[in-house]
Design an enzyme around this catalytic site. Sequence first.
Site, PDB file in Angstrom:
ATOM      1  N   SER A 133       0.809  -1.222   0.000  1.00 50.25           N
ATOM      2  CA  SER A 133       0.000   0.000   0.000  1.00 50.25           C
ATOM      3  C   SER A 133       0.841   1.271   0.000  1.00 50.25           C
ATOM      4  CB  SER A 133      -0.931   0.022   1.221  1.00 50.25           C
ATOM      5  OG  SER A 133      -1.854  -1.046   1.153  1.00 50.25           O
ATOM      6  N   GLU A 248     -12.284   4.160  -8.056  1.00 44.91           N
ATOM      7  CA  GLU A 248     -11.866   2.769  -7.893  1.00 44.91           C
ATOM      8  C   GLU A 248     -12.524   2.161  -6.655  1.00 44.91           C
ATOM      9  OE1 GLU A 248      -7.830   0.123  -6.996  1.00 44.91           O
ATOM     10  OE2 GLU A 248      -7.628   2.218  -7.598  1.00 44.91           O
ATOM     11  N   GLU A 373      -8.256  -1.290   6.872  1.00 43.75           N
ATOM     12  CA  GLU A 373      -7.539  -0.488   7.857  1.00 43.75           C
ATOM     13  C   GLU A 373      -7.175   0.887   7.293  1.00 43.75           C
ATOM     14  OE1 GLU A 373      -7.800  -4.496   8.915  1.00 43.75           O
ATOM     15  OE2 GLU A 373      -6.844  -3.712   7.100  1.00 43.75           O
TER      16      GLU A 373
END
Length: 385
Positions: A133, A248, A373
Amino acid sequence: MRRTVFNEDHEAFRDTLRSFIEAEVVPVYDEWFAAGQAPRDFYYKLGELGVFGINVPEEFGGAGLDSHKFEAVLYEETSRAGVNLGGSGVHVLLGLPYIKMLATDEQKKRYLEKFVTGEEMWALAMTEPGTGSDVAGMKTTAKLSEDGSHYVLNGAKTFITGGVHADRVIVCARTAAPREDDRRFGISLFAVDTKLAGYSVGRKLDKLGLRTSDTAELAFVDVRVPVEDLLGEENKGFGYLGHNLASERWGIAFGAYAQAKAAIRFTKQYVQDRTVFGKPVATFQNTKFELAACQAEVDAAEAVVDRATEALDAGELTAAEAASAKLFCTEVAHRVIDKCLQLHGGYGFMNEYPIARLYADNRVNRIYGGTSEVMKMIIAKNMGL
């Protein structure tokens, strides 16, 4: 409650799409599942159907619309049938927004006509083996040649959906080192032709779910990318990536909702047909209560995604709202599909039943496009926490 998000045009598209899926996908889907990808020529059929051109300007062969509602119908119909249309989703949801936002008129002419027909399938290569990420931590580089005619691309990407069949890949690479006060600086985007020397597709990754969408590792060794294929301005790529994350994440949220809705449909039919202790499973109070609770959650998710869809089409969907929709709908889908699989008993664990495939397909929704998260971090920051 009557939904107001779709009109007659969307419902006509739904009817056409449902017939297409029943005729062209369902009969061969087990073959795709076993092969781990949809066949390349299937994308030409989607092109002929007009799926790729809905949001493409008419001058490039598209329908010239500016709405995500047809994509929403596509999510609902593929989930309803228990199928996945390979890498076609990233082609439209991830590829097209960057072309429309960043491409010059000359680039649009080169790219979009082939995009619409499926002659050139697109993918997005952002994630790297060691960064996940942390997009700003990418190591792939693109260095401008001395004569300024091309960039030399070196590095590797992983988890690239559509990567096996892709003809062009939007590759994120470093064209400059990060600044001390801004580690996001220095990333640029390139529309890389996959036929270039030094470009290679590594392993087709063996995934838990989404078995029919090809996901691959990519490697670049001194790939000479023409300067004409730089998308947008140098070193501003991180901002471009952030601009499209809302759409997205909307797509993931809507897809998760559609999967949960389909899970109830499959399960309702199963428990009505399945007999245990001499009675249909549907007659037991536990079955009724579990499915009723699932329906209530899906009703709530439907309201969330419909609101998000209207906001997205109006250009008003914020990053925090998209994160909230993704977090809520993917968590709902997780709970609903798990309960629906349980109601199938042992058969729910068999891949021949759609609920088993839905269970596996759904799991990645809480990971890609930003983990649950990360979504909580975005929402909390927006709350001023």
